[in-house]
Motif scaffolding. Sequence first.
Motif, PDB file in Angstrom:
ATOM      1  N   GLN A 457       4.674   5.257  15.441  1.00 35.73           N
ATOM      2  CA  GLN A 457       4.862   5.698  16.823  1.00 35.73           C
ATOM      3  C   GLN A 457       5.235   7.185  16.690  1.00 35.73           C
ATOM      4  O   GLN A 457       5.160   7.831  17.895  1.00 35.73           O
ATOM      5  CB  GLN A 457       6.039   4.727  17.356  1.00 35.73           C
ATOM      6  N   TYR A 458       5.429   7.548  15.536  1.00 37.55           N
ATOM      7  CA  TYR A 458       5.626   8.920  15.479  1.00 37.55           C
ATOM      8  C   TYR A 458       4.782   9.772  14.752  1.00 37.55           C
ATOM      9  O   TYR A 458       4.717  10.885  14.298  1.00 37.55           O
ATOM     10  CB  TYR A 458       7.030   9.400  14.901  1.00 37.55           C
ATOM     11  N   GLY A 459       3.510   9.215  14.669  1.00 36.61           N
ATOM     12  CA  GLY A 459       2.401   9.582  14.132  1.00 36.61           C
ATOM     13  C   GLY A 459       2.469   9.629  12.369  1.00 36.61           C
ATOM     14  O   GLY A 459       1.947  10.440  11.711  1.00 36.61           O
ATOM     15  N   LYS A 460       3.409   9.050  11.822  1.00 39.00           N
ATOM     16  CA  LYS A 460       3.670   9.056  10.567  1.00 39.00           C
ATOM     17  C   LYS A 460       3.295   7.624   9.956  1.00 39.00           C
ATOM     18  O   LYS A 460       3.122   6.547  10.307  1.00 39.00           O
ATOM     19  CB  LYS A 460       5.003   9.230  10.330  1.00 39.00           C
ATOM     20  N   ASN A 461       2.905   7.961   8.583  1.00 36.79           N
ATOM     21  CA  ASN A 461       2.660   6.752   7.698  1.00 36.79           C
ATOM     22  C   ASN A 461       2.904   6.856   6.177  1.00 36.79           C
ATOM     23  O   ASN A 461       3.492   7.879   5.676  1.00 36.79           O
ATOM     24  CB  ASN A 461       1.170   6.499   7.907  1.00 36.79           C
ATOM     25  N   TYR A 462       2.640   5.797   5.362  1.00 36.95           N
ATOM     26  CA  TYR A 462       2.780   5.659   3.926  1.00 36.95           C
ATOM     27  C   TYR A 462       1.642   5.246   3.385  1.00 36.95           C
ATOM     28  O   TYR A 462       0.838   4.262   3.806  1.00 36.95           O
ATOM     29  CB  TYR A 462       3.956   5.171   3.464  1.00 36.95           C
ATOM     30  N   GLY A 463       1.189   5.686   2.045  1.00 45.14           N
ATOM     31  CA  GLY A 463      -0.098   5.092   1.511  1.00 45.14           C
ATOM     32  C   GLY A 463      -0.156   3.979   0.652  1.00 45.14           C
ATOM     33  O   GLY A 463      -1.194   3.584   0.339  1.00 45.14           O
ATOM     34  N   HIS A 464       0.999   3.513   0.402  1.00 47.76           N
ATOM     35  CA  HIS A 464       1.051   2.335  -0.477  1.00 47.76           C
ATOM     36  C   HIS A 464       1.394   0.936   0.083  1.00 47.76           C
ATOM     37  O   HIS A 464       1.641   1.062   1.533  1.00 47.76           O
ATOM     38  CB  HIS A 464       2.361   2.713  -1.825  1.00 47.76           C
ATOM     39  N   GLY A 465       1.460   0.068  -0.485  1.00 47.56           N
ATOM     40  CA  GLY A 465       1.762  -1.310   0.136  1.00 47.56           C
ATOM     41  C   GLY A 465       3.346  -1.142   0.349  1.00 47.56           C
ATOM     42  O   GLY A 465       3.754  -0.718  -0.005  1.00 47.56           O
ATOM     43  N   THR A 466       3.515  -2.332   1.242  1.00 44.33           N
ATOM     44  CA  THR A 466       4.803  -2.766   1.714  1.00 44.33           C
ATOM     45  C   THR A 466       5.549  -3.612   0.745  1.00 44.33           C
ATOM     46  O   THR A 466       6.725  -3.439   0.604  1.00 44.33           O
ATOM     47  CB  THR A 466       4.870  -3.040   3.144  1.00 44.33           C
ATOM     48  N   GLY A 467       4.727  -4.529   0.207  1.00 46.15           N
ATOM     49  CA  GLY A 467       5.636  -5.535  -0.725  1.00 46.15           C
ATOM     50  C   GLY A 467       4.743  -5.952  -1.883  1.00 46.15           C
ATOM     51  O   GLY A 467       3.326  -6.480  -1.549  1.00 46.15           O
ATOM     52  N   HIS A 468       5.102  -6.244  -2.842  1.00 45.75           N
ATOM     53  CA  HIS A 468       4.444  -6.949  -3.897  1.00 45.75           C
ATOM     54  C   HIS A 468       5.615  -8.128  -4.435  1.00 45.75           C
ATOM     55  O   HIS A 468       6.645  -8.160  -4.307  1.00 45.75           O
ATOM     56  CB  HIS A 468       4.301  -6.065  -5.331  1.00 45.75           C
ATOM     57  N   GLY A 469       4.822  -8.908  -5.152  1.00 48.51           N
ATOM     58  CA  GLY A 469       5.567 -10.215  -5.655  1.00 48.51           C
ATOM     59  C   GLY A 469       6.497  -9.711  -6.908  1.00 48.51           C
ATOM     60  O   GLY A 469       6.085  -8.598  -7.533  1.00 48.51           O
ATOM     61  N   VAL A 470       7.527 -10.325  -7.319  1.00 45.94           N
ATOM     62  CA  VAL A 470       8.280 -10.150  -8.508  1.00 45.94           C
ATOM     63  C   VAL A 470       8.635 -11.345  -9.026  1.00 45.94           C
ATOM     64  O   VAL A 470       8.964 -12.387  -8.550  1.00 45.94           O
ATOM     65  CB  VAL A 470       9.898  -9.562  -7.775  1.00 45.94           C
ATOM     66  N   GLY A 471       8.433 -11.227 -10.471  1.00 46.42           N
ATOM     67  CA  GLY A 471       8.594 -12.269 -11.286  1.00 46.42           C
ATOM     68  C   GLY A 471      10.246 -12.653 -11.620  1.00 46.42           C
ATOM     69  O   GLY A 471      11.008 -11.877 -11.221  1.00 46.42           O
ATOM     70  N   CYS A 472      10.405 -13.742 -12.315  1.00 46.01           N
ATOM     71  CA  CYS A 472      11.543 -14.347 -12.743  1.00 46.01           C
ATOM     72  C   CYS A 472      11.720 -14.077 -14.093  1.00 46.01           C
ATOM     73  O   CYS A 472      11.101 -14.628 -14.818  1.00 46.01           O
ATOM     74  CB  CYS A 472      12.043 -15.694 -12.407  1.00 46.01           C
ATOM     75  N   PHE A 473      12.515 -12.970 -14.561  1.00 47.36           N
ATOM     76  CA  PHE A 473      12.673 -12.347 -15.929  1.00 47.36           C
ATOM     77  C   PHE A 473      11.128 -12.458 -16.554  1.00 47.36           C
ATOM     78  O   PHE A 473      10.793 -12.876 -17.698  1.00 47.36           O
ATOM     79  CB  PHE A 473      13.388 -13.395 -16.764  1.00 47.36           C
ATOM     80  N   LEU A 474      10.260 -11.638 -15.511  1.00 51.55           N
ATOM     81  CA  LEU A 474       8.937 -11.560 -15.936  1.00 51.55           C
ATOM     82  C   LEU A 474       8.486 -10.254 -15.273  1.00 51.55           C
ATOM     83  O   LEU A 474       9.250  -9.417 -15.068  1.00 51.55           O
ATOM     84  CB  LEU A 474       8.180 -12.613 -15.362  1.00 51.55           C
ATOM     85  N   ASN A 475       7.334  -9.797 -15.050  1.00 51.63           N
ATOM     86  CA  ASN A 475       6.703  -8.727 -14.387  1.00 51.63           C
ATOM     87  C   ASN A 475       7.449  -8.422 -13.119  1.00 51.63           C
ATOM     88  O   ASN A 475       7.486  -9.359 -12.408  1.00 51.63           O
ATOM     89  CB  ASN A 475       5.139  -8.565 -14.458  1.00 51.63           C
TER      90      ASN A 475
END
Length: 590
Positions: A457-475
């Motif tokens: 709405q202010y003409g701004k943005n970001y280039g990366h994704g908003t969310g990635h999965g996360v492991g359980c005591f993993l990656n």
Amino acid sequence: MTIFERVNALRSLMEEKKIHAYIITSSDPHMSEYVPDYWTSRQWISGFTGSAGTVVITKDKAGLWTDSRYFLQAEKQLEGSSIQLFKMGIPGVPNQYEWLLSELEQEANIGFDGTCFSIAQTKELKNALADLSFHIHEDEDLINEIWSDRPNLPKQMIFEYPVEFAGQSRNEKLAIIREEMRRLDAKHHFVGSLDDIAWIFNLRGQDVNFNPVAIAYALISEENSSLYLDQSKLDNETILNLKNDGVEIFDYKQICNDLEELPSSENVLLDNNRSNLRIYRSITANIIERENPSQLLKSQKNSIEINGIKEAMVQDGIALTQFFCWLEENLGKIKITEFTLMDQLRNFRSQQKHFVGESFSSIVGYKAHGASPHYSTTAETDCEIKAEGILLIDSGGQYMNGTTDITRTTALGELTQEEKLDFTLVLKGMIQMSLAVFPKGTRGCNIDILARQPLWQYGKNYGHGTGHGVGCFLNVHEGPQSIRQELKEQAILPGMISSNEPGFYKAGAYGIRHENLILCKEKQSTEYGDFLEFETLTLFPFDTKALDLNLLNEVERNWLNHYHQKVYDSLAPHLDEKHKIWLKDKTQAI
């Protein structure tokens, strides 16, 4: 050798072997995002240390392709290297295949290390360059021939991951996978991705920095399973436990021979995105190309894993409270640099129960450094932190009961109105994602807009994704789900834990990112379908003094106040009086 000398040495070898273009990926034979030092070939040849990127070398040109997370970092690290930066996703910038099409002649020879090139990548290469009628040379690990001091393969011990944390035994997991194999009429299932192997067999390792995995291949059949690894990294008790569960141990290098011997009449299930070309070439049996069943299985955490991760969030929140309190007390009194903060944060986390290590190298970006989303502090860039400007810290911990990933952006002095605007817009987007309610079957790309809308709405943005999965005591980066603009077929399902991390980056000035981990869970069933929502897991306050409160609506204010109350109620019982008072102040209602 300098980078320039390394590239020239590679070109000499290419000329000798009549190779016209050579491709160096960021991967290892297991298609990992983060790799053991032995397989950091792309970093060695280019000097670029980011986790994602591809280098292509021809007779007289060289290029590096990477995404927006690393544009600023790559520009600096490639200076004077003769390697040109190609910014992926920018209009008018060719990808590596389009570039090769313009640089190579018909019948060209293209080389790469087939153990570090996935089947999917190979198909993409063939399709993109079909007009060239080119020839592939996939048995050429040319880097190995010129890298005289190449690191050795890691030798750290592999250990069992207790069922009290995993929630399921390896036999229970194997039974589910074999049921899927039967459904697909697959007699065998090859697994090459390290986090899948770690999850299936309840094993953890220390072969990759920050990711508790071990170098191995697995072959699962109807009655038994085989692990291919360095047996010296297993103690006798673990070997016996695996044997009792029907798991045989073989030498890591034996995998291709055993795959070659599989009956040609039988079907082998294989993930073409997570298996290398050398493996593929070894299989004479019929191949069923599907995503590893374990990808979806491990993404949907069981109740034991969810409870463990919630406990880990308390531990992480305690450490962060102690750390930020320490920073506030000492800022301006002692010399503090980005490295100082990285060391202190690691130290506070290490004092927590079940702590094993960091989940990635902490990103501590002060002022302009924060404008590079994956900034990495070096001896040359380390700078002093003062009581002014904006500080971005993205960090995480590996605990036996869970993996954490959190970003907090802090105002160390008075902010400008523009800085407050950006800070608030990013937080509004994060809150909107936190509040999302959506029908079952919704994919990440369908809800990514929620996090970006306030900025757009202010003409701004970001280039990366908003969310990635996360492991359980993993990656800390785990699939198969993601929340980003690009289409990914995988729906967001109950039990999945993802990051929620919109940001904004002003080059040369500052970076702002807010990140919590969120758990997808069932909300309600109506005549219109089953609906899902997110539960926020991360426990640490946001810097409310950096907000423009006039920009927050009532719903957003209420969310933030309720969240801060939850943070205080969850952490305060575990804190001493000093830290309890500090946290009470930071979680005051707005």
